[in-house]
Design a protein around this motif. Structure first.
Motif, PDB file in Angstrom:
ATOM      1  N   GLY A  20     -11.960 -11.522  -4.176  1.00 32.54           N
ATOM      2  CA  GLY A  20     -10.993 -10.691  -4.880  1.00 32.54           C
ATOM      3  C   GLY A  20      -9.936 -11.524  -5.585  1.00 32.54           C
ATOM      4  N   ALA A  21      -9.489 -12.587  -4.925  1.00 32.62           N
ATOM      5  CA  ALA A  21      -8.489 -13.459  -5.532  1.00 32.62           C
ATOM      6  C   ALA A  21      -9.067 -14.179  -6.750  1.00 32.62           C
ATOM      7  CB  ALA A  21      -7.987 -14.473  -4.503  1.00 32.62           C
ATOM      8  N   ARG A  22     -10.312 -14.637  -6.638  1.00 31.98           N
ATOM      9  CA  ARG A  22     -10.937 -15.310  -7.784  1.00 31.98           C
ATOM     10  C   ARG A  22     -11.090 -14.346  -8.952  1.00 31.98           C
ATOM     11  NH1 ARG A  22     -16.188 -19.168  -7.442  1.00 31.98           N
ATOM     12  NH2 ARG A  22     -14.538 -20.551  -6.692  1.00 31.98           N
ATOM     13  N   TYR A  23     -11.491 -13.121  -8.668  1.00 39.02           N
ATOM     14  CA  TYR A  23     -11.642 -12.156  -9.760  1.00 39.02           C
ATOM     15  C   TYR A  23     -10.313 -11.914 -10.463  1.00 39.02           C
ATOM     16  CZ  TYR A  23     -12.230  -7.793 -12.253  1.00 39.02           C
ATOM     17  OH  TYR A  23     -12.222  -6.830 -13.231  1.00 39.02           O
ATOM     18  N   ARG A  24      -9.232 -11.819  -9.709  1.00 40.69           N
ATOM     19  CA  ARG A  24      -7.933 -11.605 -10.343  1.00 40.69           C
ATOM     20  C   ARG A  24      -7.551 -12.799 -11.225  1.00 40.69           C
ATOM     21  NH1 ARG A  24      -7.134  -9.241  -5.242  1.00 40.69           N
ATOM     22  NH2 ARG A  24      -6.183 -11.121  -4.356  1.00 40.69           N
ATOM     23  N   ARG A  25      -7.905 -13.995 -10.795  1.00 37.86           N
ATOM     24  CA  ARG A  25      -7.598 -15.174 -11.612  1.00 37.86           C
ATOM     25  C   ARG A  25      -8.495 -15.275 -12.836  1.00 37.86           C
ATOM     26  NH1 ARG A  25      -7.497 -17.561  -6.409  1.00 37.86           N
ATOM     27  NH2 ARG A  25      -9.587 -18.426  -6.739  1.00 37.86           N
ATOM     28  N   GLN A  26      -9.747 -14.838 -12.699  1.00 33.81           N
ATOM     29  CA  GLN A  26     -10.751 -15.073 -13.739  1.00 33.81           C
ATOM     30  C   GLN A  26     -11.265 -13.776 -14.366  1.00 33.81           C
ATOM     31  OE1 GLN A  26     -11.322 -17.984 -14.812  1.00 33.81           O
ATOM     32  NE2 GLN A  26     -10.456 -19.258 -13.178  1.00 33.81           N
ATOM     33  N   SER A  27     -10.479 -12.732 -14.345  1.00 33.25           N
ATOM     34  CA  SER A  27     -10.973 -11.432 -14.827  1.00 33.25           C
ATOM     35  C   SER A  27     -11.417 -11.493 -16.279  1.00 33.25           C
ATOM     36  CB  SER A  27      -9.903 -10.353 -14.630  1.00 33.25           C
ATOM     37  OG  SER A  27      -8.714 -10.701 -15.323  1.00 33.25           O
ATOM     38  N   ARG A  28     -10.735 -12.291 -17.097  1.00 32.04           N
ATOM     39  CA  ARG A  28     -11.142 -12.385 -18.503  1.00 32.04           C
ATOM     40  C   ARG A  28     -12.494 -13.090 -18.632  1.00 32.04           C
ATOM     41  NH1 ARG A  28      -6.875 -14.488 -22.873  1.00 32.04           N
ATOM     42  NH2 ARG A  28      -5.917 -12.561 -22.088  1.00 32.04           N
ATOM     43  N   ALA A  29     -12.683 -14.176 -17.877  1.00 33.73           N
ATOM     44  CA  ALA A  29     -13.961 -14.898 -17.929  1.00 33.73           C
ATOM     45  C   ALA A  29     -15.093 -14.053 -17.367  1.00 33.73           C
ATOM     46  CB  ALA A  29     -13.852 -16.218 -17.169  1.00 33.73           C
ATOM     47  N   TRP A  30     -14.780 -13.216 -16.372  1.00 35.25           N
ATOM     48  CA  TRP A  30     -15.805 -12.390 -15.744  1.00 35.25           C
ATOM     49  C   TRP A  30     -16.145 -11.145 -16.549  1.00 35.25           C
ATOM     50  CZ3 TRP A  30     -15.834 -11.791  -9.734  1.00 35.25           C
ATOM     51  CH2 TRP A  30     -15.848 -13.064  -9.125  1.00 35.25           C
ATOM     52  N   ALA A  31     -15.309 -10.774 -17.506  1.00 36.92           N
ATOM     53  CA  ALA A  31     -15.466  -9.473 -18.171  1.00 36.92           C
ATOM     54  C   ALA A  31     -16.858  -9.250 -18.766  1.00 36.92           C
ATOM     55  CB  ALA A  31     -14.383  -9.308 -19.237  1.00 36.92           C
ATOM     56  N   MET A  72      -0.947 -16.046  -2.502  1.00 37.81           N
ATOM     57  CA  MET A  72      -1.336 -16.328  -1.123  1.00 37.81           C
ATOM     58  C   MET A  72      -0.880 -15.247  -0.166  1.00 37.81           C
ATOM     59  SD  MET A  72      -3.141 -19.069  -1.020  1.00 37.81           S
ATOM     60  CE  MET A  72      -3.034 -19.505   0.710  1.00 37.81           C
ATOM     61  N   LEU A  73       0.308 -14.663  -0.426  1.00 36.13           N
ATOM     62  CA  LEU A  73       0.800 -13.614   0.462  1.00 36.13           C
ATOM     63  C   LEU A  73      -0.101 -12.391   0.406  1.00 36.13           C
ATOM     64  CD1 LEU A  73       4.672 -13.827  -0.087  1.00 36.13           C
ATOM     65  CD2 LEU A  73       3.359 -14.522   1.930  1.00 36.13           C
ATOM     66  N   ARG A  74      -0.578 -12.051  -0.797  1.00 38.95           N
ATOM     67  CA  ARG A  74      -1.473 -10.898  -0.921  1.00 38.95           C
ATOM     68  C   ARG A  74      -2.759 -11.125  -0.143  1.00 38.95           C
ATOM     69  NH1 ARG A  74      -3.436  -7.780  -6.448  1.00 38.95           N
ATOM     70  NH2 ARG A  74      -5.060  -6.519  -5.443  1.00 38.95           N
ATOM     71  N   GLU A  75      -3.332 -12.331  -0.275  1.00 42.43           N
ATOM     72  CA  GLU A  75      -4.570 -12.631   0.434  1.00 42.43           C
ATOM     73  C   GLU A  75      -4.365 -12.599   1.950  1.00 42.43           C
ATOM     74  OE1 GLU A  75      -3.621 -14.690  -2.281  1.00 42.43           O
ATOM     75  OE2 GLU A  75      -4.908 -13.428  -3.536  1.00 42.43           O
ATOM     76  N   ALA A  76      -3.246 -13.134   2.410  1.00 42.69           N
ATOM     77  CA  ALA A  76      -2.956 -13.127   3.845  1.00 42.69           C
ATOM     78  C   ALA A  76      -2.810 -11.697   4.357  1.00 42.69           C
ATOM     79  CB  ALA A  76      -1.697 -13.934   4.129  1.00 42.69           C
ATOM     80  N   PHE A  77      -2.134 -10.849   3.580  1.00 43.30           N
ATOM     81  CA  PHE A  77      -1.968  -9.453   3.981  1.00 43.30           C
ATOM     82  C   PHE A  77      -3.313  -8.750   4.049  1.00 43.30           C
ATOM     83  CE2 PHE A  77      -1.291  -4.963   2.938  1.00 43.30           C
ATOM     84  CZ  PHE A  77      -0.401  -4.600   3.949  1.00 43.30           C
ATOM     85  N   GLU A  78      -4.157  -8.978   3.036  1.00 48.26           N
ATOM     86  CA  GLU A  78      -5.486  -8.352   3.039  1.00 48.26           C
ATOM     87  C   GLU A  78      -6.299  -8.815   4.243  1.00 48.26           C
ATOM     88  OE1 GLU A  78      -7.236  -9.294  -0.710  1.00 48.26           O
ATOM     89  OE2 GLU A  78      -6.097  -7.793  -1.812  1.00 48.26           O
ATOM     90  N   TYR A  79      -6.235 -10.090   4.536  1.00 49.56           N
ATOM     91  CA  TYR A  79      -7.003 -10.615   5.671  1.00 49.56           C
ATOM     92  C   TYR A  79      -6.531  -9.977   6.975  1.00 49.56           C
ATOM     93  CZ  TYR A  79      -9.326 -13.848   8.817  1.00 49.56           C
ATOM     94  OH  TYR A  79     -10.113 -14.387   9.822  1.00 49.56           O
TER      95      TYR A  79
END
Length: 271
Positions: free
Chosen positions: A30-41, A1-8
């Motif tokens: 971007g946050a979803r991709y980081r969580r699901q990078s394997r599924a998205w590959a 959450m801190l990363r997303e807040a900083f990006e925003y």
């Protein structure tokens, strides 16, 4: 959450993009991709293959345009930059990571613009309580046509955030008017894409399926009722395996890619 807040808080963002929620959407994606990078590959690999095959169908050199460049997840930027003299990445805003990536390649340029041309007139209409706009057009490139262009998972997405704004601020506007507005956006994008380059390609999600235990429970059209021809390439995108968006169901998109957008515009109704 801190990363997303900083990006925003730190991402440069045009007022229209912030107003219509594009900054929040970009950060969330971007946050979803980081969580699901394997599924998205597999989806990301298919996108890269499609763009690589599409650009091989035109001569090297000249200028290339990427519409909907986003976070560059689906774009083989190094390959594009190696094949063309200049690559122009077009989106309504660009993250700091994308800015750094573009700065590392001498022939990559960023352009921030609303490729639909609809957001400014829509903002005026919503502020005034007026009907949804009908006279908008995509922007004309200032430096003439490109040798190659590709629209990246943009077609189905164009009306989504604008229509969410309509729902929030003008809920009395009827479904017929909303659909006409959405279709004008997607028709305009296809015709703009066909005119903006000597050869243009696109890929887009076609439908969204909900699955429970591997069985499809619901399918939703993603192309606003357009009767699209059979794609040249197609693949599946496991965009939100449970519990990403639903505790028990997986969300999967079907994606289609067309090497020549004229095969799509040729079946559009006149308007």
């Amino acid at each position: 959450m801190l990363r997303e807040a900083f990006e925003y808080l730190t991402t440069p963002c045009p007022p229209l993009a912030r107003r219509f929620g594009y900054l929040s959407e970009m950060v969330a994606l971007g946050a979803r991709y980081r969580r699901q990078s394997r599924a998205w590959a597999p989806h990301v690999a298919a996108c890269h293959r499609f763009v690589d095959q599409a650009m091989q169908r035109t001569d090297p050199g000249g200028r290339a345009l990427v519409a909907g460049s986003g976070l560059l997840i689906e774009i083989p930027l190094d390959a594009l930059a190696a094949r063309f003299d200049e690559v122009v990445l077009v989106d309504i805003l660009h993250s700091r990571a994308v800015r750094r990536r573009a700065a590392s390649l001498a022939n990559v340029r960023l352009v921030e613009t609303d490729v639909s041309g609809a957001l400014a007139p829509l903002a005026v209409a919503l502020d005034r309580g007026a009907p949804l706009p009908t006279g908008f057009e995509p922007p004309t490139p200032q430096d003439g046509p490109f040798r190659f262009a590709v629209s990246c998972n943009l077609l189905s997405q164009l009306p989504l955030l604008p229509l969410e704004a309509v729902e929030r601020h003008a809920p009395g506007i009827g479904e017929t008017e909303r659909l006409a507005f959405a279709l004008r956006m997607v028709h305009g994008h296809l015709r703009w894409l066909a005119a903006v380059a000597e050869r243009a390609a696109l890929f887009t999600d076609i439908d969204a399926s909900w699955l429970h235990g591997g069985s499809v429970t619901e399918v939703e059209d993603s192309t606003w009722g357009l009767a699209l021809p059979a794609p040249d390439m197609s693949w599946l995108w496991d965009i939100a395996p449970a519990p990403e968006q639903d505790r028990r169901q997986d969300l999967r998109h079907s994606v289609g890619g067309w090497f020549d957008v004229r095969t799509v515009t040729s079946v559009l109704p006149s308007c």
